[in-house]
Design a protein around this motif. Structure first.
Motif, mmCIF file in Angstrom:
data_model
loop_
_atom_site.group_PDB
_atom_site.id
_atom_site.type_symbol
_atom_site.label_atom_id
_atom_site.label_comp_id
_atom_site.label_asym_id
_atom_site.label_seq_id
_atom_site.Cartn_x
_atom_site.Cartn_y
_atom_site.Cartn_z
ATOM 1 N N ARG A 183 0.841 -1.207 0.000
ATOM 2 C CA ARG A 183 0.000 0.000 0.000
ATOM 3 C C ARG A 183 0.876 1.258 0.000
ATOM 4 N N GLU B 74 -5.841 -0.657 -2.078
ATOM 5 C CA GLU B 74 -5.577 0.773 -1.856
ATOM 6 C C GLU B 74 -4.329 1.210 -2.611
ATOM 7 N N GLY B 75 -3.317 0.364 -2.607
ATOM 8 C CA GLY B 75 -2.099 0.679 -3.355
ATOM 9 C C GLY B 75 -2.371 0.761 -4.845
#
Length: 148
Positions: free
Chosen positions: A22, A63-64
């Motif tokens: 992330r 999310e990353g």
């Protein structure tokens, strides 16, 4: 992390590597994010009873991916995370729902983005989480900016 990694459980190592994936994604380091994600997933391969850990990992990696602009892959991973997190992880689930709403928005599906954000708000009602409140404010601001 690797010098102390042997002292950690596979689930803890996967979580740490997921956080790295992330963070690298947020820094725009796609190759490092991919490598960290692959190592994190490998930690959980074949590990029984790690369903919620896999869901949490999917959220971190998602999310990353969202930060890297890989919106379709982020949407798949974030949806997997939201579906796999149990009621004991309501704050995390609500945060990931906001990220999922953002993925929908970036892919042009405004209706699904609004629906997912509304579900996140419902889940977040009564929570005392500044991080969650900030994520919702940022989502709303981005939506207003896109509407102009």
């Amino acid at each position: 992390m690797d010098t102390h990694g042997a002292a950690l459980s596979p689930t803890a190592r996967a979580c740490q590597r997921g956080r790295l994936a992330r963070a690298y994604g947020r820094r725009g380091e796609a190759e490092r994010a991919e490598a960290a994600a692959a190592r994190a997933v490998a930690e959980l391969d074949g590990l029984p009873g790690a369903e919620e850990a896999r869901a949490a990992l999917a959220g971190m990696v998602g999310e990353g991916r969202l930060a890297l602009g890989q919106h379709r892959l982020a949407k798949v991973l974030l949806a997997e995370a939201v579906a796999g997190l149990g009621p004991g992880r309501a704050r995390s689930k609500a945060l990931l729902m906001v990220r999922l709403a953002e993925a929908h928005r970036r892919l042009g599906d405004q209706r699904e983005a609004a629906r997912t954000a509304a579900l996140a708000r419902s889940l977040a009602a009564g929570m005392q989480s500044e991080r969650l409140a900030k994520a919702l404010r940022e989502f709303d601001a981005a939506g207003r900016a896109a509407a102009r």
